[in-house]
Design a protein around this motif. Sequence first.
Motif, PDB file in Angstrom:
ATOM      1  N   UNK A   4      36.137  46.315  15.715  1.00 51.03           N
ATOM      2  CA  UNK A   4      35.438  45.488  14.732  1.00 51.03           C
ATOM      3  C   UNK A   4      34.074  45.099  15.264  1.00 51.03           C
ATOM      4  N   UNK A   5      33.132  44.940  14.349  1.00 51.59           N
ATOM      5  CA  UNK A   5      31.827  44.399  14.712  1.00 51.59           C
ATOM      6  C   UNK A   5      31.642  43.096  13.958  1.00 51.59           C
ATOM      7  N   UNK A   6      31.042  42.139  14.609  1.00 57.31           N
ATOM      8  CA  UNK A   6      30.737  40.863  13.971  1.00 57.31           C
ATOM      9  C   UNK A   6      29.249  40.603  14.109  1.00 57.31           C
ATOM     10  N   UNK A   7      28.573  40.481  12.982  1.00 57.33           N
ATOM     11  CA  UNK A   7      27.189  40.027  12.975  1.00 57.33           C
ATOM     12  C   UNK A   7      27.249  38.510  13.022  1.00 57.33           C
ATOM     13  N   UNK A  43      25.659  41.725  22.066  1.00 55.31           N
ATOM     14  CA  UNK A  43      24.223  41.919  22.162  1.00 55.31           C
ATOM     15  C   UNK A  43      23.489  40.799  21.444  1.00 55.31           C
ATOM     16  N   UNK A  44      22.385  40.353  22.012  1.00 54.25           N
ATOM     17  CA  UNK A  44      21.443  39.490  21.285  1.00 54.25           C
ATOM     18  C   UNK A  44      20.592  40.427  20.432  1.00 54.25           C
ATOM     19  N   UNK A  47      15.793  40.112  14.465  1.00 55.11           N
ATOM     20  CA  UNK A  47      15.917  40.456  13.056  1.00 55.11           C
ATOM     21  C   UNK A  47      16.754  39.456  12.288  1.00 55.11           C
ATOM     22  N   UNK A  48      17.472  39.961  11.304  1.00 58.88           N
ATOM     23  CA  UNK A  48      18.200  39.111  10.362  1.00 58.88           C
ATOM     24  C   UNK A  48      19.352  38.340  11.014  1.00 58.88           C
ATOM     25  N   UNK A  49      19.989  38.938  12.029  1.00 58.65           N
ATOM     26  CA  UNK A  49      21.134  38.301  12.679  1.00 58.65           C
ATOM     27  C   UNK A  49      20.802  38.007  14.132  1.00 58.65           C
ATOM     28  N   UNK A  50      21.535  37.059  14.718  1.00 56.18           N
ATOM     29  CA  UNK A  50      21.256  36.628  16.088  1.00 56.18           C
ATOM     30  C   UNK A  50      21.996  37.441  17.147  1.00 56.18           C
ATOM     31  N   UNK A  51      23.242  37.812  16.870  1.00 56.90           N
ATOM     32  CA  UNK A  51      24.059  38.523  17.849  1.00 56.90           C
ATOM     33  C   UNK A  51      24.926  39.562  17.161  1.00 56.90           C
ATOM     34  N   UNK A  52      25.304  40.580  17.926  1.00 55.47           N
ATOM     35  CA  UNK A  52      26.288  41.571  17.510  1.00 55.47           C
ATOM     36  C   UNK A  52      27.408  41.531  18.534  1.00 55.47           C
TER      37      UNK A  52
END
Length: 95
Positions: A4-7, A43-44, A47-52
């Motif tokens: 899973x990925x979380x923005x 990851x920091x 852009x639109x989101x702060x972390x992945x």
Amino acid sequence: MGTYSALVDVTGANVQNVQEFASVWGDISQDIEECGGELRDAYAMLGEHDFLVLFEAADHESALQIALSVERYGLDTQTMEIIPVDQFGSIVDDI
């Protein structure tokens, strides 16, 4: 286990700055493990989101628990199941 990925966006009062986020990160990692997940990478982002955040979870229910656990720290998440491109290719071949 699914991947899973979380923005992640910093939105709440619990995380005021980068230093506070760094101090909370250990707790978040522990919560992921307590929900039966495994943190793969983080990851920091610019852009639109702060972390992945990339993690593995046994099923959708575990992934939901992990996402909700992260949000307790004043973070907003958009979580999606992801699959490796190689696996995607084999799925497409079966169509």
